[in-house]
Design a protein around this motif. Sequence first.
Motif, PDB file in Angstrom:
ATOM      1  N   LEU A 152      -2.636  -6.988  -4.695  1.00  0.00           N
ATOM      2  CA  LEU A 152      -3.309  -6.496  -3.498  1.00  0.00           C
ATOM      3  C   LEU A 152      -4.320  -7.526  -2.985  1.00  0.00           C
ATOM      4  CD1 LEU A 152      -3.869  -4.131  -1.528  1.00  0.00           C
ATOM      5  CD2 LEU A 152      -5.585  -3.321  -3.163  1.00  0.00           C
ATOM      6  N   LEU A 192       0.817  -1.200   0.000  1.00  0.00           N
ATOM      7  CA  LEU A 192       0.000   0.000   0.000  1.00  0.00           C
ATOM      8  C   LEU A 192       0.858   1.260   0.000  1.00  0.00           C
ATOM      9  CD1 LEU A 192      -2.751  -1.052   2.584  1.00  0.00           C
ATOM     10  CD2 LEU A 192      -2.994  -0.901   0.108  1.00  0.00           C
ATOM     11  N   CYS A 202     -10.106  -5.953  -2.930  1.00  0.00           N
ATOM     12  CA  CYS A 202      -9.646  -5.398  -1.653  1.00  0.00           C
ATOM     13  C   CYS A 202      -9.328  -3.908  -1.725  1.00  0.00           C
ATOM     14  CB  CYS A 202      -8.402  -6.161  -1.188  1.00  0.00           C
ATOM     15  SG  CYS A 202      -7.810  -5.725   0.447  1.00  0.00           S
ATOM     16  N   ARG A 203      -9.283  -3.328  -2.896  1.00  0.00           N
ATOM     17  CA  ARG A 203      -8.831  -1.945  -3.033  1.00  0.00           C
ATOM     18  C   ARG A 203      -9.673  -0.956  -2.238  1.00  0.00           C
ATOM     19  NH1 ARG A 203     -10.213  -0.079  -9.166  1.00  0.00           N
ATOM     20  NH2 ARG A 203      -9.390   1.885  -8.363  1.00  0.00           N
ATOM     21  N   CYS A 225      -4.243  -9.358   0.625  1.00  0.00           N
ATOM     22  CA  CYS A 225      -5.363  -9.127   1.547  1.00  0.00           C
ATOM     23  C   CYS A 225      -6.051 -10.425   1.940  1.00  0.00           C
ATOM     24  CB  CYS A 225      -6.399  -8.205   0.905  1.00  0.00           C
ATOM     25  SG  CYS A 225      -5.910  -6.478   0.760  1.00  0.00           S
ATOM     26  N   LYS A 282      -8.881  -2.402   1.901  1.00  0.00           N
ATOM     27  CA  LYS A 282      -7.463  -2.583   2.239  1.00  0.00           C
ATOM     28  C   LYS A 282      -7.288  -3.276   3.590  1.00  0.00           C
ATOM     29  CE  LYS A 282      -6.171   1.578  -0.383  1.00  0.00           C
ATOM     30  NZ  LYS A 282      -7.565   1.941  -0.764  1.00  0.00           N
ATOM     31  N   ASP A 316       0.690   3.039  -3.948  1.00  0.00           N
ATOM     32  CA  ASP A 316      -0.565   3.742  -3.718  1.00  0.00           C
ATOM     33  C   ASP A 316      -1.116   4.378  -4.988  1.00  0.00           C
ATOM     34  OD1 ASP A 316       1.707   5.400  -3.576  1.00  0.00           O
ATOM     35  OD2 ASP A 316       0.583   6.977  -2.551  1.00  0.00           O
TER      36      ASP A 316
END
Length: 294
Positions: free
Chosen positions: A59, A41, A68-69, A63, A72, A45
Amino acid sequence: MLGRLVLLAAAMHVSCASLTPYDGTPAAQANRTPEQLAELLRTHDKAIVAGDAHVLARLDALCGQHDCRSSKLFWFTDLEVAKVRAKREGKPILSLRMFGKLTDPLSCANSRFFRSVLYPDPAIAKLLRERFVLHWHQVRAVPKVTIDFGDGRTMQRTLTGNSAHYVLDSDGRPLDAIPGFVSPRAFESRLHETAELARLVAPLAKREHVLATWHRRHLEALVDDWARQLRAHGVRDVPKRSEYPETTLATLDGMTRAIGYVRLARPAELAREVEDRIAARFPDAWRANEQAPT
């Protein structure tokens, strides 16, 4: 509105052929840590905001959750590993028991609702990240049905499903449960309550009396609120809790069925970030949702 949001959740899918999907097994769990997620992250980013498919796939794999964005959040799938982390950080465990896997685009309908509406809510995500260790477990595969349109086209969707969030102490012992569908604000409230319960019982060697008293008080508050809602909707002769200590829930259920549960349902208030994200990704479905609410 909630049912339609669940259908929207089913469409949220990001894939990347060059990355092996995380399958939720204990062996795969050993290759993921919250620290790795924090590093991704921090270093990617901008790519996450831009929607880079490869980074989003990485990601999701870290996760332990599909799409998951928006939240997070890091999910353990090995309860023993989650317990070690919970003891180290002095936190309770929020354990999602579900049909299918949280990494599957078509996991059970409830879990898709959680991923689309509950977990991305900024207040809920912050609370989950700071006060709980997260874990999910597949109870069994989610039932699926295939629809044949008769012209060579087919569509597969989940047939049904159910799920519950268990609140466990750091030894994996149950403290409370949050079953099925709840609105974002109700979920946030329950999380605050159960986190406080976990804090209260953590230092106690004998906690059964404290747990029993806590649950009795919350049950009484639930019954009283239910009765108030029925009276507000014009239902007469609603029993007082003191008059029916053991049968009040069944009595209230019968009265509610008579008028229809939908009349007592409170509209779900979604965070602006959640509404904007769904509207941007599925504009036609979002407009239909506003025009034909159920």
